[in-house]
Design a protein around this motif. Structure first.
Motif, mmCIF file in Angstrom:
data_model
loop_
_atom_site.group_PDB
_atom_site.id
_atom_site.type_symbol
_atom_site.label_atom_id
_atom_site.label_comp_id
_atom_site.label_asym_id
_atom_site.label_seq_id
_atom_site.Cartn_x
_atom_site.Cartn_y
_atom_site.Cartn_z
ATOM 1 N N PHE A 7 10.156 -13.195 0.593
ATOM 2 C CA PHE A 7 11.039 -12.704 -0.462
ATOM 3 C C PHE A 7 12.465 -13.194 -0.247
ATOM 4 N N SER A 8 12.902 -13.242 0.997
ATOM 5 C CA SER A 8 14.228 -13.767 1.276
ATOM 6 C C SER A 8 14.341 -15.210 0.811
ATOM 7 N N GLY A 9 13.332 -16.013 1.139
ATOM 8 C CA GLY A 9 13.332 -17.406 0.703
ATOM 9 C C GLY A 9 13.309 -17.541 -0.804
ATOM 10 N N VAL A 10 12.535 -16.677 -1.456
ATOM 11 C CA VAL A 10 12.467 -16.704 -2.918
ATOM 12 C C VAL A 10 13.819 -16.350 -3.527
ATOM 13 N N TYR A 11 14.491 -15.337 -2.970
ATOM 14 C CA TYR A 11 15.806 -14.951 -3.495
ATOM 15 C C TYR A 11 16.825 -16.063 -3.304
ATOM 16 N N VAL A 12 16.825 -16.692 -2.126
ATOM 17 C CA VAL A 12 17.737 -17.807 -1.897
ATOM 18 C C VAL A 12 17.499 -18.905 -2.924
ATOM 19 N N THR A 13 16.224 -19.221 -3.152
ATOM 20 C CA THR A 13 15.872 -20.271 -4.105
ATOM 21 C C THR A 13 16.310 -19.908 -5.513
ATOM 22 N N ALA A 14 15.976 -18.698 -5.950
ATOM 23 C CA ALA A 14 16.286 -18.281 -7.317
ATOM 24 C C ALA A 14 17.783 -18.186 -7.553
ATOM 25 N N GLU A 15 18.510 -17.618 -6.587
ATOM 26 C CA GLU A 15 19.939 -17.406 -6.786
ATOM 27 C C GLU A 15 20.717 -18.713 -6.744
ATOM 28 N N SER A 16 20.304 -19.641 -5.889
ATOM 29 C CA SER A 16 20.961 -20.949 -5.888
ATOM 30 C C SER A 16 20.639 -21.712 -7.164
ATOM 31 N N TRP A 17 19.408 -21.578 -7.651
ATOM 32 C CA TRP A 17 18.990 -22.204 -8.902
ATOM 33 C C TRP A 17 19.800 -21.624 -10.060
ATOM 34 N N LEU A 18 19.929 -20.311 -10.075
ATOM 35 C CA LEU A 18 20.665 -19.647 -11.150
ATOM 36 C C LEU A 18 22.126 -20.081 -11.148
ATOM 37 N N ASN A 19 22.720 -20.138 -9.967
ATOM 38 C CA ASN A 19 24.121 -20.519 -9.863
ATOM 39 C C ASN A 19 24.344 -21.949 -10.339
ATOM 40 N N ASN A 20 23.442 -22.839 -9.969
ATOM 41 C CA ASN A 20 23.576 -24.236 -10.375
ATOM 42 C C ASN A 20 23.332 -24.423 -11.868
ATOM 43 N N SER A 21 22.469 -23.564 -12.439
ATOM 44 C CA SER A 21 22.138 -23.695 -13.855
ATOM 45 C C SER A 21 23.233 -23.138 -14.757
ATOM 46 N N ALA A 22 24.042 -22.204 -14.226
ATOM 47 C CA ALA A 22 25.096 -21.575 -15.035
ATOM 48 C C ALA A 22 26.317 -22.478 -15.106
ATOM 49 N N THR A 23 27.041 -22.365 -16.196
ATOM 50 C CA THR A 23 28.307 -23.072 -16.362
ATOM 51 C C THR A 23 29.451 -22.090 -16.153
ATOM 52 N N ASN A 24 30.668 -22.594 -16.147
ATOM 53 C CA ASN A 24 31.821 -21.711 -16.020
ATOM 54 C C ASN A 24 31.844 -20.651 -17.119
ATOM 55 N N ALA A 25 31.384 -21.038 -18.308
ATOM 56 C CA ALA A 25 31.430 -20.118 -19.449
ATOM 57 C C ALA A 25 30.317 -19.072 -19.395
ATOM 58 N N THR A 26 29.216 -19.375 -18.699
ATOM 59 C CA THR A 26 28.059 -18.470 -18.719
ATOM 60 C C THR A 26 27.799 -17.790 -17.383
ATOM 61 N N ARG A 27 28.557 -18.135 -16.347
ATOM 62 C CA ARG A 27 28.241 -17.630 -15.006
ATOM 63 C C ARG A 27 28.313 -16.105 -14.929
ATOM 64 N N GLY A 28 29.305 -15.494 -15.527
ATOM 65 C CA GLY A 28 29.430 -14.043 -15.481
ATOM 66 C C GLY A 28 28.261 -13.347 -16.153
ATOM 67 N N LYS A 29 27.882 -13.823 -17.346
ATOM 68 C CA LYS A 29 26.750 -13.218 -18.048
ATOM 69 C C LYS A 29 25.455 -13.447 -17.286
ATOM 70 N N ALA A 30 25.311 -14.634 -16.678
ATOM 71 C CA ALA A 30 24.094 -14.932 -15.927
ATOM 72 C C ALA A 30 23.956 -13.991 -14.732
ATOM 73 N N LEU A 31 25.069 -13.748 -14.013
ATOM 74 C CA LEU A 31 25.022 -12.842 -12.870
ATOM 75 C C LEU A 31 24.695 -11.425 -13.319
ATOM 76 N N SER A 32 25.287 -10.987 -14.429
ATOM 77 C CA SER A 32 25.004 -9.645 -14.946
ATOM 78 C C SER A 32 23.537 -9.502 -15.322
ATOM 79 N N LEU A 33 23.003 -10.492 -16.024
ATOM 80 C CA LEU A 33 21.595 -10.442 -16.400
ATOM 81 C C LEU A 33 20.695 -10.425 -15.178
ATOM 82 N N TYR A 34 21.060 -11.195 -14.167
ATOM 83 C CA TYR A 34 20.262 -11.250 -12.946
ATOM 84 C C TYR A 34 20.215 -9.881 -12.274
ATOM 85 N N MET A 35 21.362 -9.200 -12.181
ATOM 86 C CA MET A 35 21.392 -7.884 -11.571
ATOM 87 C C MET A 35 20.619 -6.861 -12.406
#
Length: 417
Positions: A108-136
């Motif tokens: 699960f730790s490895g999965v979270y690292v993978t997903a969160e790094s993927w999410l961060n790389n996929s988000a742009t400056n304009a969408t990063r805040g909303k992406a983090l909120s949706l993730y939580m």
């Protein structure tokens, strides 16, 4: 928000299903272990084993991703999670379960690292805040949904173990079949633990203590409920209360933390957690007071994780913030490993009440240390880049780095306007 979700739906759906599976197996093992006749001490070792695996997984996963890529890491770890979940009811032995929990925590730790790094790389400056909120949000929805599924079948049977196994297996389908390109992966070099301790003694001590409290919630709450004679439905409601309260309290406390001395707020929030634990210890025989205790403990202790990271960031240069996040998560992990072992010992000595006594001791200790630190140096006024970013304590070290990227982008945007 809809546009952000449409671009990240596969990853977010997958993470929600993963959290359902993870939240369900954690609570289910506590209930089933009591039915199997495992002692409180044995179950505490089982629960602690998850955090051992999680800690090592957080260190090894980045290198795995760099070597073989996100998709292969997802697929390999997902298959291992499903295999262990289905093996639990077939090998009703506490030591076998402990080994399984180490594997589950690592994966699960490895999965979270993978997903969160993927999410961060996929988000742009304009969408990063909303992406983090949706993730939580999807993480929390998954954990709360997991508690509701526990009433669907008898915990003494196999069905409740099959459900998380299936959900975890399904969670990887939308991710692996998505047409989104996989990102490159890079991590920052963390600061040493000694450096972080010198920079923020309160942040380090607080993370160690809150790690123990979080582990008590995530790993031992169901065991407490079983030992206290609660029904499966009551245990599910009790465990869910911790996480629902955490969501409700995160943003108001975040707003307050950027407008007052964070040390004062840390002391107040820790005091509320301790008071909630005392209520649970003294009045826990009444289920409604028990739920009140869970709300107070969950709604105050979980936001402490973000508060402590934000407070530590107040004393860091911008370039060191992401690096320090990994060390803070590591310290929190050590507290999480010790948490179930201490809770198990205390419950074995004094019964179910030891569960809340353990939480009260840790949180009142944090109150005292926060007050002491106020006498050692003046506070710092938070700048826009130091502001609190909401992060849940069951994420990997990538989530605080993700949140810090968001804060950096927001500060830079503010300067450019």
């Amino acid at each position: 928000m809809f546009r952000v979700f449409s671009g990240l739906w596969a990853l977010l759906l997958g993470m929600m299903l993963l959290q359902v599976g993870n939240g369900m197996q954690g609570t289910l093992l506590g209930i089933r272990g009591v039915l199997e006749g495992f002692s409180t001490g044995q179950l505490s070792i089982v629960m602690s084993a998850y955090f051992v695996g999680f800690l090592f997984g957080s260190r090894m996963a980045p290198e795995m991703i760099r070597r073989v890529g996100h998709v292969r890491v997802f697929a390999a770890l997902g298959s291992m999670i499903s295999a262990v979940l289905i093996l639990y009811p077939t090998i009703a032995d506490p030591w076998a379960w402990s080994v399984g929990r180490v594997v589950i925590g690592f994966c699960f730790s490895g999965v979270y690292v993978t997903a969160e790094s993927w999410l961060n790389n996929s988000a742009t400056n304009a969408t990063r805040g909303k992406a983090l909120s949706l993730y939580m949000i999807v993480q929390m929805v998954g954990i709360v949904m997991a508690q509701g599924l526990l009433v669907l079948a008898d915990p003494a049977g196999y069905v409740l173990f099959v459900i998380p196994c299936v959900l975890v297996s399904l969670s990887f389908a939308p991710i692996l079949l998505s047409v989104s390109p996989t990102p490159s992966f890079a991590t920052t070099k963390p600061l040493s633990l000694l450096q972080i301790l010198k920079i923020s003694p309160l942040g380090c001590v607080g993370m160690l203590l809150t790690g123990g409290v979080f582990a008590a919630q995530f790993g031992m709450a169901a065991i407490y409920g079983s030992e206290a004679g609660l029904s499966v439905g009551q245990i599910s409601t009790f465990v869910a209360s911790f996480y629902v309260a955490a969501v409700v309290a995160q943003y108001p406390l975040g707003w307050l933390s950027d407008r007052m001395d964070r040390r004062v707020l840390i002391a107040i929030v820790s005091m509320v957690t301790g008071i909630g634990a005392v209520i649970g210890m003294v009045l826990g025989d009444n289920f409604w007071f028990l739920l009140l205790a869970a709300w107070l403990v969950g709604g105050s202790s979980n936001p402490l994780y973000s508060l402590l990271i934000a407070y530590t960031n107040d004393f860091l240069d911008r370039d060191d913030m992401a690096a320090a996040a990994g060390g803070m998560v590591f310290i929190n992990g050590f507290g999480a490993i010790a948490g179930p072992l201490m809770v198990g010992w205390m419950m074995g000595v004094m019964g179910p009440g030891g569960y809340f006594l353990y939480i009260a001791i840790l949180m009142f200790a944090l109150v005292g240390y926060a007050v002491y630190r106020m006498t050692q140096r003046p506070t710092r006024v938070a700048s826009p880049i130091d502001g609190l970013q909401v992060v849940m304590p069951y994420s990997s070290q990538m989530a605080p780095e993700f949140a810090q990227d968001l804060a950096t982008d927001a500060a830079q945007d503010g300067k450019s306007t």
